[in-house]
Design an enzyme around this catalytic site. Structure first.
Site, PDB file in Angstrom:
ATOM      1  NE  ARG A  68       2.094 -43.541 -46.043  1.00 15.94           N
ATOM      2  CZ  ARG A  68       2.296 -43.193 -44.773  1.00 15.94           C
ATOM      3  NH1 ARG A  68       3.514 -42.936 -44.358  1.00 15.94           N
ATOM      4  NH2 ARG A  68       1.293 -43.113 -43.947  1.00 15.94           N
ATOM      5  CG  HIS A 118       0.757 -40.255 -34.986  1.00 12.41           C
ATOM      6  ND1 HIS A 118       0.636 -41.623 -34.989  1.00 12.41           N
ATOM      7  CD2 HIS A 118       1.176 -39.929 -33.729  1.00 12.41           C
ATOM      8  CE1 HIS A 118       0.950 -42.109 -33.781  1.00 12.41           C
ATOM      9  NE2 HIS A 118       1.274 -41.090 -33.001  1.00 12.41           N
TER      10      HIS A 118
HETATM   11  C1  BJW Z   1      -7.513 -54.091 -39.234  1.00 11.84           C
HETATM   12  C2  BJW Z   1      -7.784 -54.283 -40.566  1.00 11.84           C
HETATM   13  C3  BJW Z   1      -9.113 -54.205 -40.915  1.00 11.84           C
HETATM   14  C4  BJW Z   1      -5.712 -54.486 -40.386  1.00 11.84           C
HETATM   15  N1  BJW Z   1     -10.027 -53.953 -39.993  1.00 11.84           N
HETATM   16  N2  BJW Z   1      -8.437 -53.843 -38.335  1.00 11.84           N
HETATM   17  C5  BJW Z   1       7.383 -45.925 -24.260  1.00 11.84           C
HETATM   18  C6  BJW Z   1       6.564 -44.895 -23.851  1.00 11.84           C
HETATM   19  C7  BJW Z   1       6.416 -43.725 -24.619  1.00 11.84           C
HETATM   20  C8  BJW Z   1       7.079 -43.609 -25.830  1.00 11.84           C
HETATM   21  C9  BJW Z   1       7.909 -44.646 -26.238  1.00 11.84           C
HETATM   22  C10 BJW Z   1       8.061 -45.779 -25.470  1.00 11.84           C
HETATM   23  N3  BJW Z   1       8.910 -46.593 -26.104  1.00 11.84           N
HETATM   24  C11 BJW Z   1       9.273 -45.987 -27.266  1.00 11.84           C
HETATM   25  C12 BJW Z   1       8.682 -44.810 -27.375  1.00 11.84           C
HETATM   26  C13 BJW Z   1       8.826 -43.861 -28.496  1.00 11.84           C
HETATM   27  C14 BJW Z   1       8.012 -44.130 -29.741  1.00 11.84           C
HETATM   28  C15 BJW Z   1       7.359 -45.506 -29.758  1.00 11.84           C
HETATM   29  O1  BJW Z   1       6.236 -45.706 -29.373  1.00 11.84           O
HETATM   30  N4  BJW Z   1       8.069 -46.490 -30.270  1.00 11.84           N
HETATM   31  C16 BJW Z   1       7.510 -47.850 -30.349  1.00 11.84           C
HETATM   32  C17 BJW Z   1       7.928 -48.497 -31.642  1.00 11.84           C
HETATM   33  C18 BJW Z   1       7.908 -48.608 -29.112  1.00 11.84           C
HETATM   34  N5  BJW Z   1       6.982 -43.109 -29.845  1.00 11.84           N
HETATM   35  C19 BJW Z   1       7.283 -41.912 -30.324  1.00 11.84           C
HETATM   36  O2  BJW Z   1       8.397 -41.606 -30.694  1.00 11.84           O
HETATM   37  C20 BJW Z   1       6.147 -40.913 -30.374  1.00 11.84           C
HETATM   38  N6  BJW Z   1       6.516 -39.736 -29.668  1.00 11.84           N
HETATM   39  C21 BJW Z   1       6.677 -39.746 -28.335  1.00 11.84           C
HETATM   40  O3  BJW Z   1       6.534 -40.738 -27.675  1.00 11.84           O
HETATM   41  O4  BJW Z   1       6.968 -38.514 -27.802  1.00 11.84           O
HETATM   42  C22 BJW Z   1       7.164 -38.419 -26.394  1.00 11.84           C
HETATM   43  C23 BJW Z   1       5.879 -38.477 -25.616  1.00 11.84           C
HETATM   44  C24 BJW Z   1       5.759 -39.328 -24.542  1.00 11.84           C
HETATM   45  C25 BJW Z   1       4.598 -39.362 -23.797  1.00 11.84           C
HETATM   46  C26 BJW Z   1       3.553 -38.509 -24.095  1.00 11.84           C
HETATM   47  C27 BJW Z   1       3.684 -37.638 -25.149  1.00 11.84           C
HETATM   48  C28 BJW Z   1       4.834 -37.651 -25.924  1.00 11.84           C
HETATM   49  C29 BJW Z   1       5.841 -40.528 -31.829  1.00 11.84           C
HETATM   50  C30 BJW Z   1       5.258 -41.659 -32.589  1.00 11.84           C
HETATM   51  C31 BJW Z   1       5.090 -41.265 -34.058  1.00 11.84           C
HETATM   52  C32 BJW Z   1       4.527 -42.404 -34.879  1.00 11.84           C
HETATM   53  N7  BJW Z   1       4.587 -42.045 -36.242  1.00 11.84           N
HETATM   54  C33 BJW Z   1       4.012 -42.947 -37.244  1.00 11.84           C
HETATM   55  C34 BJW Z   1       4.281 -42.362 -38.634  1.00 11.84           C
HETATM   56  C35 BJW Z   1       3.367 -41.143 -38.881  1.00 11.84           C
HETATM   57  C36 BJW Z   1       3.515 -40.595 -40.255  1.00 11.84           C
HETATM   58  C37 BJW Z   1       3.203 -41.626 -41.322  1.00 11.84           C
HETATM   59  O5  BJW Z   1       2.057 -42.119 -41.426  1.00 11.84           O
HETATM   60  O6  BJW Z   1       4.122 -41.961 -42.068  1.00 11.84           O
HETATM   61  O7  BJW Z   1       2.618 -43.110 -37.018  1.00 11.84           O
HETATM   62  S1  BJW Z   1       4.652 -44.628 -37.117  1.00 11.84           S
HETATM   63  C38 BJW Z   1       3.122 -45.412 -37.508  1.00 11.84           C
HETATM   64  O8  BJW Z   1       2.678 -46.181 -36.361  1.00 11.84           O
HETATM   65  C39 BJW Z   1       2.107 -44.271 -37.713  1.00 11.84           C
HETATM   66  C40 BJW Z   1       0.903 -44.832 -37.015  1.00 11.84           C
HETATM   67  O9  BJW Z   1       0.011 -43.790 -36.673  1.00 11.84           O
HETATM   68  C41 BJW Z   1       1.492 -45.553 -35.831  1.00 11.84           C
HETATM   69  C42 BJW Z   1       0.571 -46.601 -35.236  1.00 11.84           C
HETATM   70  O10 BJW Z   1       0.323 -47.630 -36.146  1.00 11.84           O
HETATM   71  P1  BJW Z   1      -1.114 -48.304 -36.197  1.00 11.84           P
HETATM   72  O11 BJW Z   1      -2.113 -47.343 -36.664  1.00 11.84           O
HETATM   73  O12 BJW Z   1      -1.392 -48.996 -34.937  1.00 11.84           O
HETATM   74  O13 BJW Z   1      -0.887 -49.351 -37.429  1.00 11.84           O
HETATM   75  P2  BJW Z   1      -0.333 -50.859 -37.356  1.00 11.84           P
HETATM   76  O14 BJW Z   1       0.025 -51.241 -38.737  1.00 11.84           O
HETATM   77  O15 BJW Z   1       0.681 -51.036 -36.317  1.00 11.84           O
HETATM   78  O16 BJW Z   1      -1.608 -51.702 -36.891  1.00 11.84           O
HETATM   79  C43 BJW Z   1      -2.750 -51.851 -37.703  1.00 11.84           C
HETATM   80  C44 BJW Z   1      -3.756 -52.711 -36.965  1.00 11.84           C
HETATM   81  O17 BJW Z   1      -4.930 -52.754 -37.761  1.00 11.84           O
HETATM   82  C45 BJW Z   1      -3.303 -54.156 -36.744  1.00 11.84           C
HETATM   83  O18 BJW Z   1      -3.553 -54.534 -35.390  1.00 11.84           O
HETATM   84  C46 BJW Z   1      -4.191 -54.970 -37.682  1.00 11.84           C
HETATM   85  O19 BJW Z   1      -4.558 -56.237 -37.156  1.00 11.84           O
HETATM   86  C47 BJW Z   1      -5.391 -54.079 -37.821  1.00 11.84           C
HETATM   87  N8  BJW Z   1      -6.074 -54.231 -39.088  1.00 11.84           N
HETATM   88  N9  BJW Z   1      -6.550 -54.544 -41.225  1.00 11.84           N
HETATM   89  C48 BJW Z   1      -9.610 -53.787 -38.688  1.00 11.84           C
HETATM   90  N10 BJW Z   1      -9.478 -54.410 -42.211  1.00 11.84           N
END
Ligand code: BJW
Length: 246
Positions: A68, A118
């Site tokens: 990446r 992130h």
């Molecule tokens: C277009 C397009 C175009 C396409 N034009 N649009 C409930 C409450 C709180 C936490 C949790 C919970 N349940 C579970 C959790 C824990 C967990 C979590 O959320 N899990 C879920 C799966 C449910 N979260 C965590 O563990 C986080 N930490 C945490 O919560 O700590 C405690 C805390 C609590 C409260 C406050 C503070 C702290 C950490 C999360 C870490 C995420 N890490 C990653 C990897 C990073 C490194 C890497 O890049 O490898 O981050 S995972 C991945 O997902 C990456 C992204 O930043 C993240 C979000 O993804 P994103 O950007 O939304 O991408 P996509 O692919 O999902 O969506 C793309 C969108 O674009 C789509 O909608 C398309 O339609 C659109 N699109 N082409 C416009 N051309």
């Protein structure tokens, strides 16, 4: 595409917070996570994006991030990144861009008031001495930390599942005080970012807009939704804002 006029008093609103996700960089050739061909359809997120996965198989995780990193170095910002940098330069008031993306395309487009919640792909961190440094090449288990000299202790400076995102205090303070919240190119599936719109709504004063290719999971929480490719809808929306919100 659903379009509604902004409230007529938008020109007097001052504080803006913008959240971006992988969708804004998709047209720069960087993969999203959850789309049809997204990274999580090819890799098991438990194996490459958790501390437990890294402990089990650091070589696999380094290979994933090395690929990446190489891809990112070849990529360039697109019209949506440039439009947000332009908005920042011309916005007469508080401005904060919060990105979930680990790429550096916002910076390369000229954004300055930017927080990477992130982490950053072009940075590495030593798990032993916590030193964080810039890193543009491949990383492997033999690479020694330039600060403490330890080998095998370096990891990508990114936030994995189960880890605390960065800059949260500053982000929540900005959300509490904003008048306009934009969410761009994110599926709204990962917390805490997915909960930002609810935080803003709790305060009750900001206009909230989702700009995405399609409706996200949380689209109904936004007052306005604009749908299409980021390189088209973001520059158009920025022009509209800078022209007084019409
Ligand atoms: C277009 C397009 C175009 C396409 N034009 N649009 C409930 C409450 C709180 C936490 C949790 C919970 N349940 C579970 C959790 C824990 C967990 C979590 O959320 N899990 C879920 C799966 C449910 N979260 C965590 O563990 C986080 N930490 C945490 O919560 O700590 C405690 C805390 C609590 C409260 C406050 C503070 C702290 C950490 C999360 C870490 C995420 N890490 C990653 C990897 C990073 C490194 C890497 O890049 O490898 O981050 S995972 C991945 O997902 C990456 C992204 O930043 C993240 C979000 O993804 P994103 O950007 O939304 O991408 P996509 O692919 O999902 O969506 C793309 C969108 O674009 C789509 O909608 C398309 O339609 C659109 N699109 N082409 C416009 N051309």
């Amino acid at each position: 595409m659903r379009r509604r006029p902004l409230p007529t008093d938008m020109a007097s609103k001052k504080s803006i917070v913008i959240l971006t996700g992988a969708g804004i960089s998709a047209e720069s050739g960087l993969g999203t996570f959850r789309d049809k061909d997204g990274l999580w359809t090819k890799y098991d997120l438990e194996e490459v994006a958790t501390p437990q996965g890294f402990a089990r198989n650091p070589v696999l995780v380094h290979d994933f991030y090395n690929a990446r990193r190489r891809n990112l170095i070849e990529a360039a910002p697109n019209a949506a990144h440039y439009a947000l940098a332009e908005l920042e330069k011309n916005w007469d008031g508080d401005f904060l861009l919060v990105t979930q993306n680990v790429d550096d395309l916002h910076e390369r487009a000229g954004s300055e008031r930017l927080l990477h919640m992130h982490g950053e792909l072009l940075k590495i961190r030593c798990e032993r001495c916590q030193d964080v440094g810039r890193w543009t090449g491949d990383l492997d288990l033999a690479t020694a930390c330039t600060a403490c000299g330890t080998s095998g202790s370096l990891r990508p400076h990114v936030v994995w599942f189960g880890e605390m995102p960065l800059h949260m205090e500053e982000i929540y303070a900005a959300l509490e005080n904003c008048d306009l919240f934009l969410s761009i190119g994110t599926s709204g599936q990962v917390y805490p970012a997915a909960g930002f719109v609810a935080e803003v709504r709790k305060v009750g004063r900001a206009h909230t807009v989702e700009l995405n290719l399609e409706r996200s999971d949380g689209y109904s929480l936004f007052a306005e939704g604009i749908y299409g490719p980021a390189t088209e809808i973001v520059p158009a929306y920025v022009r509209r804002l800078l022209n007084g919100g019409i």
